[in-house]
Design a protein around this motif. Structure first.
Motif, PDB file in Angstrom:
ATOM      1  N   GLN A 127       0.828  -1.208   0.000  1.00  0.00           N
ATOM      2  CA  GLN A 127       0.000   0.000   0.000  1.00  0.00           C
ATOM      3  C   GLN A 127       0.861   1.256   0.000  1.00  0.00           C
ATOM      4  OE1 GLN A 127      -2.503  -1.919   3.388  1.00  0.00           O
ATOM      5  NE2 GLN A 127      -3.615  -0.094   2.776  1.00  0.00           N
ATOM      6  N   MET A 128       1.950   1.190   0.759  1.00  0.00           N
ATOM      7  CA  MET A 128       2.822   2.360   0.858  1.00  0.00           C
ATOM      8  C   MET A 128       3.639   2.594  -0.400  1.00  0.00           C
ATOM      9  SD  MET A 128       4.016   2.096   4.819  1.00  0.00           S
ATOM     10  CE  MET A 128       4.998   3.568   4.721  1.00  0.00           C
ATOM     11  N   GLN A 129       3.730   1.541  -1.237  1.00  0.00           N
ATOM     12  CA  GLN A 129       4.462   1.698  -2.491  1.00  0.00           C
ATOM     13  C   GLN A 129       3.644   2.484  -3.509  1.00  0.00           C
ATOM     14  OE1 GLN A 129       5.241  -2.407  -3.234  1.00  0.00           O
ATOM     15  NE2 GLN A 129       7.262  -2.368  -2.266  1.00  0.00           N
ATOM     16  N   ASP A 130       2.363   2.578  -3.257  1.00  0.00           N
ATOM     17  CA  ASP A 130       1.488   3.329  -4.148  1.00  0.00           C
ATOM     18  C   ASP A 130       1.764   4.823  -3.969  1.00  0.00           C
ATOM     19  OD1 ASP A 130      -0.915   2.852  -5.934  1.00  0.00           O
ATOM     20  OD2 ASP A 130      -1.658   4.445  -4.613  1.00  0.00           O
ATOM     21  N   ASP A 131       2.063   5.502  -5.075  1.00  0.00           N
ATOM     22  CA  ASP A 131       2.498   6.900  -4.982  1.00  0.00           C
ATOM     23  C   ASP A 131       1.495   7.816  -4.307  1.00  0.00           C
ATOM     24  OD1 ASP A 131       5.076   6.759  -5.971  1.00  0.00           O
ATOM     25  OD2 ASP A 131       4.370   6.716  -8.056  1.00  0.00           O
TER      26      ASP A 131
ATOM     27  N   ARG B 227      -6.295  10.525  15.740  1.00  0.00           N
ATOM     28  CA  ARG B 227      -7.088   9.377  16.190  1.00  0.00           C
ATOM     29  C   ARG B 227      -6.903   8.170  15.291  1.00  0.00           C
ATOM     30  NH1 ARG B 227     -12.863  11.722  17.565  1.00  0.00           N
ATOM     31  NH2 ARG B 227     -13.497   9.528  17.437  1.00  0.00           N
ATOM     32  N   LEU B 228      -6.149   8.368  14.197  1.00  0.00           N
ATOM     33  CA  LEU B 228      -5.830   7.243  13.306  1.00  0.00           C
ATOM     34  C   LEU B 228      -4.383   6.823  13.533  1.00  0.00           C
ATOM     35  CD1 LEU B 228      -6.384   5.342  10.871  1.00  0.00           C
ATOM     36  CD2 LEU B 228      -5.615   7.212   9.386  1.00  0.00           C
ATOM     37  N   GLU B 229      -4.190   5.528  13.694  1.00  0.00           N
ATOM     38  CA  GLU B 229      -2.835   5.004  13.801  1.00  0.00           C
ATOM     39  C   GLU B 229      -2.612   4.005  12.684  1.00  0.00           C
ATOM     40  OE1 GLU B 229      -0.900   4.488  17.503  1.00  0.00           O
ATOM     41  OE2 GLU B 229      -0.505   2.372  17.152  1.00  0.00           O
ATOM     42  N   LEU B 230      -1.451   4.072  12.053  1.00  0.00           N
ATOM     43  CA  LEU B 230      -1.123   3.102  11.016  1.00  0.00           C
ATOM     44  C   LEU B 230      -0.096   2.126  11.571  1.00  0.00           C
ATOM     45  CD1 LEU B 230      -0.841   5.477   7.910  1.00  0.00           C
ATOM     46  CD2 LEU B 230      -2.866   4.300   8.813  1.00  0.00           C
ATOM     47  N   GLU B 231      -0.399   0.838  11.500  1.00  0.00           N
ATOM     48  CA  GLU B 231       0.530  -0.195  11.954  1.00  0.00           C
ATOM     49  C   GLU B 231       1.271  -0.746  10.747  1.00  0.00           C
ATOM     50  OE1 GLU B 231      -1.162  -3.239  14.409  1.00  0.00           O
ATOM     51  OE2 GLU B 231      -1.955  -1.803  15.878  1.00  0.00           O
ATOM     52  N   ILE B 232       2.577  -0.539  10.743  1.00  0.00           N
ATOM     53  CA  ILE B 232       3.379  -1.031   9.630  1.00  0.00           C
ATOM     54  C   ILE B 232       4.436  -1.981  10.178  1.00  0.00           C
ATOM     55  CG2 ILE B 232       3.024   0.981   8.164  1.00  0.00           C
ATOM     56  CD1 ILE B 232       5.267   2.304   9.353  1.00  0.00           C
ATOM     57  N   THR B 233       4.975  -2.825   9.326  1.00  0.00           N
ATOM     58  CA  THR B 233       5.975  -3.783   9.830  1.00  0.00           C
ATOM     59  C   THR B 233       7.376  -3.304   9.476  1.00  0.00           C
ATOM     60  OG1 THR B 233       5.849  -5.119   7.840  1.00  0.00           O
ATOM     61  CG2 THR B 233       4.400  -5.739   9.660  1.00  0.00           C
TER      62      THR B 233
ATOM     63  N   MET C 231      11.704  -1.234   6.079  1.00  0.00           N
ATOM     64  CA  MET C 231      13.108  -0.845   6.102  1.00  0.00           C
ATOM     65  C   MET C 231      13.912  -1.444   4.956  1.00  0.00           C
ATOM     66  SD  MET C 231      13.082   1.358   8.300  1.00  0.00           S
ATOM     67  CE  MET C 231      14.784   1.799   8.640  1.00  0.00           C
ATOM     68  N   GLN C 232      13.226  -2.268   4.130  1.00  0.00           N
ATOM     69  CA  GLN C 232      13.893  -2.774   2.935  1.00  0.00           C
ATOM     70  C   GLN C 232      14.112  -1.648   1.933  1.00  0.00           C
ATOM     71  OE1 GLN C 232      11.338  -6.034   1.880  1.00  0.00           O
ATOM     72  NE2 GLN C 232      12.071  -7.243   3.608  1.00  0.00           N
ATOM     73  N   ASP C 233      13.317  -0.609   2.058  1.00  0.00           N
ATOM     74  CA  ASP C 233      13.500   0.565   1.199  1.00  0.00           C
ATOM     75  C   ASP C 233      13.508   1.790   2.113  1.00  0.00           C
ATOM     76  OD1 ASP C 233      13.550   2.468  -0.758  1.00  0.00           O
ATOM     77  OD2 ASP C 233      11.719   1.818  -1.779  1.00  0.00           O
ATOM     78  N   PRO C 234      14.584   1.940   2.902  1.00  0.00           N
ATOM     79  CA  PRO C 234      14.588   2.910   3.997  1.00  0.00           C
ATOM     80  C   PRO C 234      14.351   4.353   3.557  1.00  0.00           C
ATOM     81  CG  PRO C 234      16.703   1.755   3.855  1.00  0.00           C
ATOM     82  CD  PRO C 234      15.822   1.181   2.810  1.00  0.00           C
ATOM     83  N   GLU C 235      14.991   4.776   2.469  1.00  0.00           N
ATOM     84  CA  GLU C 235      14.873   6.177   2.093  1.00  0.00           C
ATOM     85  C   GLU C 235      13.446   6.581   1.795  1.00  0.00           C
ATOM     86  OE1 GLU C 235      17.690   7.673  -0.952  1.00  0.00           O
ATOM     87  OE2 GLU C 235      19.131   6.465   0.209  1.00  0.00           O
ATOM     88  N   ARG C 236      12.818   5.766   0.949  1.00  0.00           N
ATOM     89  CA  ARG C 236      11.442   6.019   0.564  1.00  0.00           C
ATOM     90  C   ARG C 236      10.513   5.947   1.773  1.00  0.00           C
ATOM     91  NH1 ARG C 236       7.524   5.596  -3.524  1.00  0.00           N
ATOM     92  NH2 ARG C 236       5.816   4.546  -2.459  1.00  0.00           N
ATOM     93  N   SER C 237      10.721   4.932   2.598  1.00  0.00           N
ATOM     94  CA  SER C 237       9.858   4.744   3.757  1.00  0.00           C
ATOM     95  C   SER C 237       9.971   5.903   4.738  1.00  0.00           C
ATOM     96  CB  SER C 237      10.210   3.444   4.480  1.00  0.00           C
ATOM     97  OG  SER C 237      10.081   2.363   3.595  1.00  0.00           O
ATOM     98  N   VAL C 238      11.197   6.329   4.974  1.00  0.00           N
ATOM     99  CA  VAL C 238      11.420   7.426   5.914  1.00  0.00           C
ATOM    100  C   VAL C 238      10.672   8.667   5.433  1.00  0.00           C
ATOM    101  CG1 VAL C 238      13.154   9.009   6.834  1.00  0.00           C
ATOM    102  CG2 VAL C 238      13.619   6.559   6.795  1.00  0.00           C
ATOM    103  N   ALA C 239      10.759   8.934   4.129  1.00  0.00           N
ATOM    104  CA  ALA C 239      10.084  10.112   3.568  1.00  0.00           C
ATOM    105  C   ALA C 239       8.573  10.009   3.766  1.00  0.00           C
ATOM    106  CB  ALA C 239      10.417  10.248   2.079  1.00  0.00           C
ATOM    107  N   ILE C 240       8.015   8.841   3.496  1.00  0.00           N
ATOM    108  CA  ILE C 240       6.565   8.651   3.633  1.00  0.00           C
ATOM    109  C   ILE C 240       6.138   8.789   5.095  1.00  0.00           C
ATOM    110  CG2 ILE C 240       4.674   6.973   3.420  1.00  0.00           C
ATOM    111  CD1 ILE C 240       6.059   5.908   0.928  1.00  0.00           C
TER     112      ILE C 240
END
Ligand code: C2E
Ligand code: MG
Ligand code: MG
Ligand code: MG
Length: 277
Positions: free
Chosen positions: A123-127, A146-152, A156-165
């Motif tokens: 889902q997070m890979q979707d632009d 009031r919304l929390e997103l639980e991610i695994t 961290m397999q794609d740290p740069e992109r994930s950190v930005a998101i």
């Protein structure tokens, strides 16, 4: 004899494989229509303060009420939906439904219940992920916190992109949690620079409690290190009373698990909350 047996095993294997493949295709076709046919629904598992018993929020867990196959759990269709990309529209539906439900509980006088939603890496890979989340929160008319997103940890397999998101989501004031912590490959020290609010210790570690030898001390170490990095630690999969004592003693004061409450329907949550009032 052995030879004949080997052959049977071989044929059996293919028959099973075939069955597996066709069940998968059958599920994929049906899942495509599941949203509009109203077959998906959410259950909610309370997150509980281990000392006071207070409900601190709920985690939305997806269920599929299939007309002929019956109730299907996420373990059987989430990975399929990730493969096909169907998890993107399904995931949007989940966020919207969870927020609407929280709003509904509030309108019924049950208070402002925080809802956590599980998010797949796919889902997070979707632009448009961040924009979509922002839009849903705005449409429903809910405080983003009031919304929390639980991610695994697999993000961290794609740290740069994930950190930005994650930073974009945090800038919107959405709460962020690392789910199933300890099962992936990341270390707490790698997570320290992420705008994460909560770390959920995976059930497999909680299962080891209370074991005052090596295994129990891993949980202790995760809690201590997590706290020193300013994360709030949540224990998942609590099934026994003595696990609670150990967790509280080691300053982990939020938990989930069958011993506290199994995932409940929206109506059952209503009763659960009313009993607490
Ligand atoms: P999770 O996010 O780690 O959720 C916890 C799972 O453990 C849930 O299973 C819950 O019912 C179960 N559980 C909770 N307490 C206990 C306990 O004390 N003992 C045991 N044995 N189990 C417990 P569920 O609902 O089958 O969900 C499985 C996984 O499917 C979730 O794991 C999550 O990764 C995924 N999932 C669920 N809903 C969604 C969704 O809407 N979107 C996405 N992307 N994934 C979802
Ligand atoms: Mg979760
Ligand atoms: Mg989990
Ligand atoms: Mg899990």
């Amino acid at each position: 004899n052995a030879k004949a047996q080997g052959k049977n095993t071989f044929q059996f294997y293919y028959a099973e494989l075939d069955k597996g493949t066709s069940r998968k295709m059958e599920l994929d076709n049906a899942l495509r229509k599941a949203i509009e046919l109203n077959q998906l629904f959410l259950c909610y598992q309370p997150k509980i303060h281990l000392e006071t018993g207070e409900v601190l929020g709920v985690e939305a867990l997806l269920r599929w009420d299939h007309p002929s196959l019956g109730l299907i759990y996420p373990d059987e269709f989430i990975s399929l939906a990730e493969e096909t990309g169907l998890i993107v529209p399904i995931g949007q539906w989940v966020i919207q439904r969870a927020l609407e439900q929280s709003k509904d509980w509030e309108e019924k006088g049950l208070g402002k219940i925080n809802v956590a939603v599980n998010i797949s890496v796919r889902q997070m890979q979707d632009d448009s992920f961040v924009n979509t989340v922002e839009q849903i929160v705005e449409d429903v008319g809910m405080e983003p916190s009031r919304l929390e997103l639980e991610i695994t940890e697999s993000i961290m397999q794609d740290p740069e992109r994930s950190v930005a998101i994650l930073h974009k989501l945090k800038a919107l004031n959405i709460m962020l949690a690392i789910d199933d912590f300890g099962t992936g490959y990341s270390s707490l020290s790698k997570l320290r620079y992420l705008p994460i609010d909560h770390i959920k210790i995976d059930k497999s570690f909680v299962d080891d409690i209370p074991d005052f030898t090596e295994r129990g001390s891993i949980v202790k170490a995760i809690i201590e290190m997590g706290k020193s990095l300013n994360f709030t630690i949540i224990a998942e999969g609590i099934e026994k009373e003595e696990q609670i004592a150990f967790l509280v003693e080691n300053s982990c004061i939020i938990g989930q698990g069958y011993h506290l409450s199994v995932p409940l329907t929206a109506e059952q949550i209503e009763l659960f909350l009313k009993k607490q009032m």
